[in-house]
Scaffold this active site. Structure first.
Site, PDB file in Angstrom:
ATOM      1  CB  CYS A 186      -1.007  -0.005   1.142  1.00 27.39           C
ATOM      2  SG  CYS A 186      -0.331   0.265   2.784  1.00 27.39           S
TER       3      CYS A 186
ATOM      4  CG  HIS B  33      -4.565  -0.498   3.689  1.00 22.81           C
ATOM      5  ND1 HIS B  33      -3.627  -1.131   2.917  1.00 22.81           N
ATOM      6  CD2 HIS B  33      -5.581  -0.170   2.845  1.00 22.81           C
ATOM      7  CE1 HIS B  33      -4.066  -1.203   1.660  1.00 22.81           C
ATOM      8  NE2 HIS B  33      -5.250  -0.620   1.593  1.00 22.81           N
TER       9      HIS B  33
ATOM     10  CG  HIS C  63      -6.691  -0.115  -1.759  1.00 27.47           C
ATOM     11  ND1 HIS C  63      -6.612  -1.211  -0.934  1.00 27.47           N
ATOM     12  CD2 HIS C  63      -7.859  -0.276  -2.458  1.00 27.47           C
ATOM     13  CE1 HIS C  63      -7.675  -1.984  -1.097  1.00 27.47           C
ATOM     14  NE2 HIS C  63      -8.445  -1.441  -2.019  1.00 27.47           N
TER      15      HIS C  63
END
Length: 334
Positions: free
Chosen positions: A240, A292, A304
Site C-alpha cells: 500500500c 493501510h 489502493h
C-alpha cells in the site's frame, strides 16, 4: 498493458547518479525492457541492495536505457563484517557496532544522517526488508574505531526487534503476518492523540497541485490489476505505501519510502474536505494501529494496493467503514 507502463514511466521524474568506488571493480549496464534490480543483480553476481547503494537509488524504480554501475560481490566488503586493516605502526583498525533506540519521529533518513551513513547500510546491518520502524526498536550501527593493538574481538551483532510489517490483509489467512509493537498507550489512543495535535486543513489545493493530482490519478487508474507484493515499489508489484510512494514520485511530489503508520504520524495532516489525490488511512487491518493507506479518488472511493493487487475500494462498505480513520494531505502539498 505495454502502453500503460510507457505512460507510467514517462510520467515519472527519475534521476540516478552513477558512482564508481575505488574498492569495487565497476562496470556499466544499460537497463533493458523487462529488467528489474533483482534480475540485474543475479546476472552480475551481486544484490539489489548493493546496486542501490552503488547507484544511490532510494527505491527499486528503474527505467529503460538507464545506466547503472554494477559490480561483483567478490570485490565488495559486507557491512555486517568487522573490517580490519594494518596501520603503519602495525596496529589494527576495527569497526565496532553501537545501538540506536528508535524514538518518536525517527526514520531511516534522519538516523542515517545522524550517524553519517546510508539507508542502504542501515537496512543491511539490521536485515530490514522495509523502511518501517517503531518506537523502542533497537538498531545496530557499525562505526569505525581508532587503531588498537592487538585487535579487539567484536561482539555478535544484536538482532533488532521484529519490524512492524504493514499491509492490508483482507481475504485469506495465508496473507496474515505477525507484528511486534510496543505501546505505552492503546493504539486508538495513539491515533486520537496524533489527530488531536493537528490543525485541520481547510484550504483548497493550488492549481499546480491540482494538475499533479490529475496526473497521479491517471497513473493510479492505469495501475489497476498490478499484483500485491509485500515491500513492493515497482510495477512488478506494490504494497500500500509502496504504491503511494511510486505514484506521488512519478509526478514530481517527492517522497521517501515509508510505512502507512509513518506517513500518518510524520508527513500528513487531517483535511476537512478531501479532494481526489489526497490520502486515506485505515487501522486494524492486521495490527491494532494505522496499517493501510490509499489514494482518494472521489465519491467515497479510493485506489489502493490490496491483497488482490491494485484495486478500487469504497469507504462506506462495512469492512472499510469499520477501519476508516481519516482523510489526510501531505504536509508538502500547497
Amino acid at each position: 498493458m505495454k502502453n500503460v507502463w510507457k505512460t507510467i514511466i514517462a510520467g515519472a521524474v527519475i534521476s540516478s547518479i552513477l558512482v564508481t568506488s575505488a574498492n569495487v571493480e565497476a562496470a556499466s549496464y544499460t537497463v533493458q525492457k523487462g529488467d528489474t534490480l533483482t534480475k540485474i543483480a543475479k546476472a552480475h553476481n551481486t544484490t539489489a541492495q548493493q546496486l542501490k547503494q552503488l547507484n544511490k537509488l532510494t527505491g527499486d524504480l528503474i527505467y529503460t536505457n538507464q545506466k547503472l554501475v554494477v559490480a561483483s560481490m567478490n570485490h565488495t566488503t559486507s557491512p555486517n563484517k568487522v573490517e580490519e586493516k594494518k596501520t603503519e605502526d602495525n596496529k589494527v583498525e576495527v569497526s565496532k557496532s553501537i545501538t540506536h533506540t528508535v524514538v518518536k519521529g525517527d526514520n531511516l533518513t534522519n538516523i542515517a544522517k545522524k550517524y553519517n551513513t546510508t539507508i542502504v547500510l542501515l537496512k543491511q546491518w539490521n536485515k530490514l526488508k522495509t523502511d518501517a520502524l517503531f518506537v523502542g526498536q533497537k538498531l545496530t550501527i557499525e562505526q569505525p574505531t581508532s587503531a588498537v593493538a592487538p585487535a579487539i574481538p567484536t561482539k555478535e551483532t544484536t538482532k533488532p526487534n521484529t519490524v512492524v510489517k504493514e499491509e492490508i490483509i483482507e481475504s485469506t489467512v495465508a496473507d496474515k503476518v505477525e507484528a511486534v509493537i510496543e505501546f505505552n498507550e492503546t493504539a486508538d489512543e495513539k491515533i486520537a492523540k496524533v489527530l488531536a495535535s493537528e490543525k485541520e486543513i481547510t484550504a483548497t489545493i493550488s492549481n499546480e497541485t491540482a494538475s499533479k493530482y490529475g496526473q497521479l490519478l491517471q497513473i493510479a487508474q492505469q495501475s489497476l490489476g498490478i499484483p500485491y507484493k509485500y515491500g513492493g515499489t515497482t510495477i512488478e508489484g506494490f504494497d500500500c505505501s509502496g504504491f503511494v510512494n511510486f505514484v506521488y514520485n512519478a509526478v514530481g511530489i517527492e517522497q521517501t519510502r515509508k510505512s502507512s503508520l509513518m506517513y500518518f504520524e510524520q508527513d500528513t495532516t487531517k483535511v476537512k474536505d478531501p479532494v481526489p489525490g489526497d490520502l486515506v488511512f485505515f487501522k486494524n487491518t492486521f495490527i491494532p494501529n494505522i496499517s493501510h493507506m490509499g489514494i482518494y479518488i472521489g465519491n467515497n472511493q479510493f485506489i489502493h494496493a490490496g491483497s488482490t493487487g491494485i484495486a478500487i475500494g469504497d469507504v462506506t462498505t462495512k469492512y472499510w467503514s469499520e477501519r476508516f480513520v481519516a482523510f489526510k494531505r501531505l504536509n508538502s502539498i500547497k
